[in-house]
Design an enzyme around this catalytic site. Structure first.
Site, PDB file in Angstrom:
ATOM      1  CB  SER A 114      -0.902  -0.025   1.242  1.00 10.82           C
ATOM      2  OG  SER A 114      -1.667   1.142   1.330  1.00 10.82           O
TER       3      SER A 114
ATOM      4  CE  LYS B  72      -4.858   0.270   0.219  1.00 12.37           C
ATOM      5  NZ  LYS B  72      -5.629  -0.470   1.255  1.00 12.37           N
TER       6      LYS B  72
ATOM      7  CE  LYS C 182      -4.019   3.791   2.199  1.00 10.52           C
ATOM      8  NZ  LYS C 182      -5.316   3.355   2.779  1.00 10.52           N
TER       9      LYS C 182
ATOM     10  CG  ASP D  60      -7.916   2.566   0.554  1.00  8.98           C
ATOM     11  OD1 ASP D  60      -9.059   3.062   0.625  1.00  8.98           O
ATOM     12  OD2 ASP D  60      -7.364   1.998   1.516  1.00  8.98           O
TER      13      ASP D  60
ATOM     14  CD  GLU E 188      -9.090  -0.542   0.480  1.00  7.81           C
ATOM     15  OE1 GLU E 188      -8.136  -0.800  -0.291  1.00  7.81           O
ATOM     16  OE2 GLU E 188      -9.001  -0.651   1.706  1.00  7.81           O
TER      17      GLU E 188
ATOM     18  CG  ASP F 133     -10.916  -0.677   4.757  1.00  6.51           C
ATOM     19  OD1 ASP F 133     -11.277  -1.161   5.841  1.00  6.51           O
ATOM     20  OD2 ASP F 133      -9.776  -0.187   4.610  1.00  6.51           O
TER      21      ASP F 133
ATOM     22  CE  LYS G   7      -7.805  -2.306   6.587  1.00  6.89           C
ATOM     23  NZ  LYS G   7      -7.858  -0.825   6.607  1.00  6.89           N
TER      24      LYS G   7
ATOM     25  N   GLY H 295      -4.697  -4.191   5.823  1.00  2.00           N
ATOM     26  CA  GLY H 295      -3.656  -3.998   6.834  1.00  2.00           C
ATOM     27  C   GLY H 295      -3.835  -2.685   7.552  1.00  2.00           C
TER      28      GLY H 295
END
Ligand code: OSB
Ligand code: MG
Length: 369
Positions: free
Chosen positions: A135, A161, A163, A188, A213, A238, A262, A290
């Site tokens: 990430s 991934k 952000k 995400d 996400e 998420d 998660k 995570g």
């Protein structure tokens, strides 16, 4: 198993590099490490609440309070049979999933040590190593982002991934896609958009992403349904999936096509496994999210991700992506095929590095039966 003693360590650890999401930038990461003593054994759990309420309303401060003043009195001196029994003990406490999940993890660790079984075996995991990705936080510039991604690809990560946040979405993602046409890539937003501002994300549909996400509000399911209807790319939830019930709502509403699981967010590994089961019955892919875990939470994530429905790579990177010095003696390394081995020892299969724990502990509280 009689719970004789609980020790809470509020820890703060420096990150190898700053991590920026739509809700802020962090150079350090906090958590509460939970030590349970029972019948000569030491069970360890990690509560993944951080210093600020940016991802979840819970923080290290609220988790300390809930654990010390409400969870501990309910379990100290009590026989706790298993995770389900623990959840029955604390069912009168509304919310505070991250706090409860940390204790449930320590109970699994105790149960596994007593029975001589790894967490993977107890949960029904089928993989001995799991596929993982990395990430990548928001960087100062698109050029810097490309450099950071190149570094992780050189390390061997096969799934990335990014952000994103409003203004730092399309251009960054398109640049990485252009440089790496075949890369498994996903984004995400950590709830940074409204249904209106998320219209800016529609062109992401042309970038062949694995998923988008949590674009919308952290408690939203309904507007995600409307956004998913506008996108070919799967929406992945998420933040909004905080229980098995919410997972069912999301699937019934067709608010997403993928779920990030998660254990912390849903109140524990047992609920996480139940969400996995529901998604598997419905042929909905899941993957393990995570929270910048220490070696303790990382061991737990690897065991969870070994269940058969975790068909997408998890946000479970190698220890050196996060910390120079970790709380466990064991360090997790990336295999050349972008996998990490699932611990095989009893319980979590990790041991505490006590000097490191002491170095990073801000405050410590011990409660006895
Ligand atoms: O939304 O997945 C998230 C880290 C902290 C809080 C929320 C998230 C994340 C990550 C990092 O994306 C995943 C990791 O642990 O590597
Ligand atoms: Mg996320």
């Amino acid at each position: 198993m009689k719970i004789e003693q609980i020790t809470l360590h509020h820890v703060r650890m420096p990150l190898v590099s700053a991590f920026e999401t739509s809700f802020g930038r962090q150079h350090e990461r906090e958590c509460i490490l939970i030590l349970l003593r029972s019948e000569g054994l030491l069970g360890i759990g990690e509560c993944v609440a951080d210093q600020t309420p940016g991802y979840s309303y819970e923080t290290t401060g609220t988790a300390s309070h809930i654990l010390k003043d409400f969870v501990a009195p309910l379990i100290l001196g009590r026989e706790v049979q298993d995770a389900a029994d623990f959840q029955r003990c604390v069912e009168g406490i509304r919310g505070h999933h991250l706090a409860k999940a940390g204790v449930e993890m320590a109970i699994w660790d105790l149960l596994g040590q007593r029975a001589g079984h790894s967490l993977r075996e107890m949960l029904g995991g089928v993989q001995e190593k799991v596929r993982v990705g990395v990430s990548v936080g928001i960087q100062e510039t698109t050029a810097q982002l490309e450099q950071v991604v190149d570094g992780y690809l050189a390390d061997g990560y096969q799934r990335v991934k990014l952000k994103i946040k409003p203004g730092r979405d399309l251009k960054d993602t398109a640049a990485v896609r252009k440089a790496h046409p075949g890369l498994m890539l996903q984004v995400d937003a950590n709830s940074a958009y409204t249904l209106e501002t998320a219209q800016a994300l529609l062109p992401l549909d042309g970038l062949d992403l694995l998923l988008i996400e949590q674009p919308l509000f952290e408690d939203d399911i309904w507007d995600h349904r409307k956004l998913q209807a506008q996108l070919r790319t799967p929406v992945c939830l998420d933040e909004s999936v905080i229980s098995l019930r919410h997972a069912r709502y999301a699937l019934e509403m067709e608010a997403c096509r993928i779920i990030n699981i998660k254990a912390g967010r849903v109140g524990g590994l047992s609920e996480a496994a139940a969400i996995h089961d529901l998604c598997r019955e419905n042929r909905v892919p899941v993957w393990c999210g995570g929270m910048l875990e220490t070696g303790v939470g990382r061991a737990s994530n690897l065991a969870l991700a070994s269940l058969p429905g975790f068909v997408l790579p998890g946000d479970i990177s190698a220890s050196d992506r996060y910390y120079i010095r970790d709380l466990t003696n064991e360090r997790f390394t990336l295999n050349p095929d972008s996998t990490i081995d699932v611990p095989a020892g009893p319980g979590l299969g990790v041991t505490l590095n006590l000097p490191a724990l002491n170095e990073f502990t801000l405050t410590q509280t011990t409660l006895r039966a």
